[in-house]
Structure formats: structure tokens, C-alpha cells
Design a protein around this motif. Structure first.
Motif, PDB file in Angstrom:
ATOM      1  N   VAL A  67      67.229  49.890  50.120  1.00 10.70           N
ATOM      2  CA  VAL A  67      66.360  50.717  50.954  1.00 10.70           C
ATOM      3  C   VAL A  67      65.849  49.923  52.150  1.00 10.70           C
ATOM      4  O   VAL A  67      65.763  50.448  53.271  1.00 10.70           O
ATOM      5  CB  VAL A  67      65.178  51.272  50.122  1.00 10.70           C
ATOM      6  N   ASP A  68      65.511  48.650  51.936  1.00  3.49           N
ATOM      7  CA  ASP A  68      65.032  47.806  53.036  1.00  3.49           C
ATOM      8  C   ASP A  68      66.076  47.673  54.146  1.00  3.49           C
ATOM      9  O   ASP A  68      65.747  47.726  55.333  1.00  3.49           O
ATOM     10  CB  ASP A  68      64.657  46.420  52.514  1.00  3.49           C
ATOM     11  N   ILE A  69      67.333  47.485  53.749  1.00  3.57           N
ATOM     12  CA  ILE A  69      68.410  47.375  54.744  1.00  3.57           C
ATOM     13  C   ILE A  69      68.528  48.680  55.539  1.00  3.57           C
ATOM     14  O   ILE A  69      68.578  48.679  56.775  1.00  3.57           O
ATOM     15  CB  ILE A  69      69.757  47.047  54.064  1.00  3.57           C
ATOM     16  N   CYS A  70      68.552  49.799  54.829  1.00  2.00           N
ATOM     17  CA  CYS A  70      68.694  51.102  55.492  1.00  2.00           C
ATOM     18  C   CYS A  70      67.488  51.414  56.362  1.00  2.00           C
ATOM     19  O   CYS A  70      67.630  51.922  57.486  1.00  2.00           O
ATOM     20  CB  CYS A  70      68.880  52.207  54.447  1.00  2.00           C
ATOM     21  N   TYR A  71      66.297  51.112  55.861  1.00  2.00           N
ATOM     22  CA  TYR A  71      65.057  51.398  56.591  1.00  2.00           C
ATOM     23  C   TYR A  71      65.022  50.644  57.914  1.00  2.00           C
ATOM     24  O   TYR A  71      64.762  51.222  58.976  1.00  2.00           O
ATOM     25  CB  TYR A  71      63.861  51.020  55.718  1.00  2.00           C
ATOM     26  N   SER A  72      65.312  49.350  57.860  1.00  2.00           N
ATOM     27  CA  SER A  72      65.314  48.543  59.087  1.00  2.00           C
ATOM     28  C   SER A  72      66.423  48.981  60.034  1.00  2.00           C
ATOM     29  O   SER A  72      66.247  48.992  61.253  1.00  2.00           O
ATOM     30  CB  SER A  72      65.478  47.061  58.748  1.00  2.00           C
ATOM     31  N   THR A  73      67.567  49.367  59.476  1.00  2.46           N
ATOM     32  CA  THR A  73      68.696  49.800  60.307  1.00  2.46           C
ATOM     33  C   THR A  73      68.380  51.083  61.071  1.00  2.46           C
ATOM     34  O   THR A  73      68.919  51.314  62.156  1.00  2.46           O
ATOM     35  CB  THR A  73      69.948  49.995  59.431  1.00  2.46           C
ATOM     36  N   SER A  74      67.505  51.903  60.535  1.00  2.00           N
ATOM     37  CA  SER A  74      67.135  53.140  61.228  1.00  2.00           C
ATOM     38  C   SER A  74      66.225  52.882  62.431  1.00  2.00           C
ATOM     39  O   SER A  74      66.034  53.782  63.255  1.00  2.00           O
ATOM     40  CB  SER A  74      66.434  54.103  60.255  1.00  2.00           C
ATOM     41  N   ILE A  75      65.697  51.666  62.547  1.00  2.86           N
ATOM     42  CA  ILE A  75      64.723  51.370  63.611  1.00  2.86           C
ATOM     43  C   ILE A  75      65.108  50.154  64.454  1.00  2.86           C
ATOM     44  O   ILE A  75      65.133  50.210  65.689  1.00  2.86           O
ATOM     45  CB  ILE A  75      63.325  51.142  62.999  1.00  2.86           C
ATOM     46  N   VAL A  76      65.412  49.031  63.792  1.00  2.00           N
ATOM     47  CA  VAL A  76      65.512  47.741  64.482  1.00  2.00           C
ATOM     48  C   VAL A  76      66.685  47.654  65.471  1.00  2.00           C
ATOM     49  O   VAL A  76      66.491  47.154  66.592  1.00  2.00           O
ATOM     50  CB  VAL A  76      65.564  46.586  63.460  1.00  2.00           C
TER      51      VAL A  76
END
Length: 309
Positions: A67-76
Motif C-alpha cells: 500500500v505504501d508503494i502504491c500510495y506514494s506512486t499516486s502522488i510523488v
């Protein structure tokens, strides 16, 4: 009636408008994002390939890393590329998509952290019944429930926002599409919508945080009857989770547990839960956990041996 959207794109003001600072930020946040992806992938691979890490705690941790990888990928990645351009634009549809995935994945993480606290409560307070309660089926349903909770939370946020009319201006004083900055741009009274956002996002964060704090208070009280060695072992497994909860929930509650107002500090605070928490999670969970560190060394040595052959 369909809402009036005279705005076809939004313009981010970003973290800073200084060109030299943006160049520095591009390098730093590129390194941060690489660390997020590499660190969390390492956690996932280690847990999947290590027979010793079969406990529910590590099952939940692998999903948290995903989830952390996906969450950051949606923004960073969008934020990083925007450091290189003068005009940071995003289309209306892409903005709403980013808003959906940001809250979908962020909400899922909130529920996962709560589930992980429950797992620690059962492990420490009811050790004899732990494996009977936390079966693979139960853990699977808990993860599915976390994803479902995140989806329901996000779809509410997205529908509330897309129904608002945007007539201009179109400058978002942020580096990604979030509810409060968008409410500020709507050309209608957003007071009621703002209260609904607080009731949705803010209360979810607060309720889960209260549940987490309560569970750890119960855990600490129950540890009084154990030996010093048992106390230290239990505390070491909980310390990592408590640290993550504090650095994730603190900024989230600051941002969402208030009416639809924006502060100048919002962008800085948002960096904590969109960048720093996903980047620090692998370090926090590995530096204090000997089982994970030992398994990582074994997985790495196995790869080195195969490479030599």
C-alpha cells in the motif's frame, strides 16, 4: 443537474516557487521515492521468501508495504516531474483520479494499521489463543475489509468533490489534488460539504487513532504481569508500530480533522504522510526487528550465492 465545470485543468503552486529550491527538491524527492520503492519491495520479497516470517504480523506488514508503494506512486512521481516545469498543470479528470487513489490507498493504510494493532493485542493479551483466532482466513478477511473500507471512504470523498461546480480560479495551493484545496476553489458554498469531509476523513482517522491508543494501553497494562524478558520482547514488537502510527496519524488528523480551511503549513505536513512515512516504514520495522533483519540477510546471501553459480 450536472455541476458546472468551466475548469478543464488545475495548476499546482507546488511546494515552492523558487527555481533553485525546486532543482534541489527534484534530486531529494527522487531519492526519497527510490528509497520508498526499494525499501518496501525488499520487505515484501523478504516476507514472501522467508519460511520463518509466516506469522500474521508479517502478512499484514507485507500488505502495508504494498500500500505504501502504491500510495506514494499516486502522488510523488507527479510532484517530482513538476519540479522541472514552470507551469504545473493537471487535467480535471486526472485530478479527480489522483484524489480517488490518494484517499483509497490512504484510507486502506489507516485500516491496516488498526488491524495490525488488533493483531498485537491478541498476540500479547491472548497468546494461547493467538493462532486459533488469527487464522489465515481471518487475516485475509481483515485485509479485504481494509481495502473495502478504503474504497468506500474514497468514493464518498470523490463523489462529494466531483459534484461541486468549478468556475475558476484554477490554482491549487498544493502539490497534489486533495479535498480541502479543491473545496477552496469551488464556486459555491462548501460549508456543508466541508462538514461531511470532516465526518468522513477526520472521524475515521480520529476513531482509528483512539482504537489504536486504547489497544496499546490495554497491552501495556497486561504486560505488568509478565517477566521482564517477556515485557521487553512484547514492547519491541509494538514500538515499531506505535512509531508508525504517531508519524502517520498525527499529520493526517492535523490536515483532515477540521473544517474546509487551508493553512500554509498543510503542504509541509502532507509531506510527512505522503513521502516520509512510506519511506521510513521499512527502516522502522526492520531496525527493531531481529527476525526481519536475519531473514533479509538470508535472502540476500541466497541471491549472492545463486549469482556466483
Amino acid at each position: 443537474m450536472e455541476p458546472a465545470h468551466n475548469v478543464s485543468e488545475f495548476v499546482f503552486l507546488g511546494l515552492t516557487q523558487d527555481q533553485k529550491t525546486e532543482q534541489t527538491c527534484f534530486v531529494l524527492f527522487s531519492l526519497f521515492y527510490a528509497a520508498i520503492v526499494f525499501g518496501n519491495l525488499l520487505i515484501i520479497i523478504t516476507i514472501k521468501r522467508s519460511p520463518s516470517l509466516i506469522y500474521p504480523m508479517y502478512f499484514f506488514l507485507s500488505y502495508l508495504s504494498f500500500v505504501d508503494i502504491c500510495y506514494s506512486t499516486s502522488i510523488v512521481p507527479k510532484m517530482i516531474t513538476d519540479f522541472l516545469v514552470e507551469r504545473k498543470t493537471i487535467s480535471f479528470s486526472c485530478c479527480m483520479t489522483q484524489l480517488f487513489f490518494c484517499h483509497f490507498l490512504g484510507g486502506t493504510e489507516v485500516f491496516l494499521l488498526t488491524v495490525m494493532a488488533y493483531d498485537r493485542y491478541i498476540a500479547i493479551c491472548k497468546p494461547l489463543h493467538y493462532m486459533a483466532i488469527m487464522t489465515g482466513r481471518v487475516c485475509g478477511w481483515m485485509v479485504l475489509g481494509s481495502w473495502t473500507g478504503g474504497f468506500v471512504h474514497s468514493i464518498i470523498q470523490t463523489l462529494l468533490t466531483t459534484q461541486l461546480p468549478f468556475c475558476g480560479p484554477n490554482e491549487i495551493d498544493h502539490y497534489f489534488c486533495d479535498v480541502h484545496p479543491l473545496l477552496k476553489l469551488a464556486c459555491t458554498d462548501t460549508y456543508i460539504i466541508g462538514l461531511m469531509v470532516v465526518a468522513n476523513t477526520g472521524m475515521i482517522s480520529l476513531t482509528c487513532f483512539v482504537v489504536l491508543v486504547t489497544s496499546y494501553v490495554v497491552i501495556l497494562v497486561s504486560l505488568r504481569g509478565q517477566t521482564s524478558e517477556g515485557r521487553l520482547k512484547a514492547l519491541s514488537t509494538c514500538a515499531s508500530h506505535i512509531t508508525v502510527v504517531i508519524i502517520f496519524f498525527g499529520p493526517c488528523m492535523f490536515t483532515y480533522l477540521r473544517p474546509s480551511t487551508t493553512f500554509s503549513e498543510d503542504k509541509t505536513v502532507s509531506v510527512f504522510y505522503t513521502v516520509f512515512t512510506p519511506m521510513l516504514n521499512p527502516l522502522i520495522y526492520t531496525l527493531r526487528n531481529e527476525e526481519v533483519k536475519t531473514s533479509m540477510r538470508k535472502v540476500w546471501n541466497r541471491k549472492v550465492d545463486l549469482g556466483d553459480k
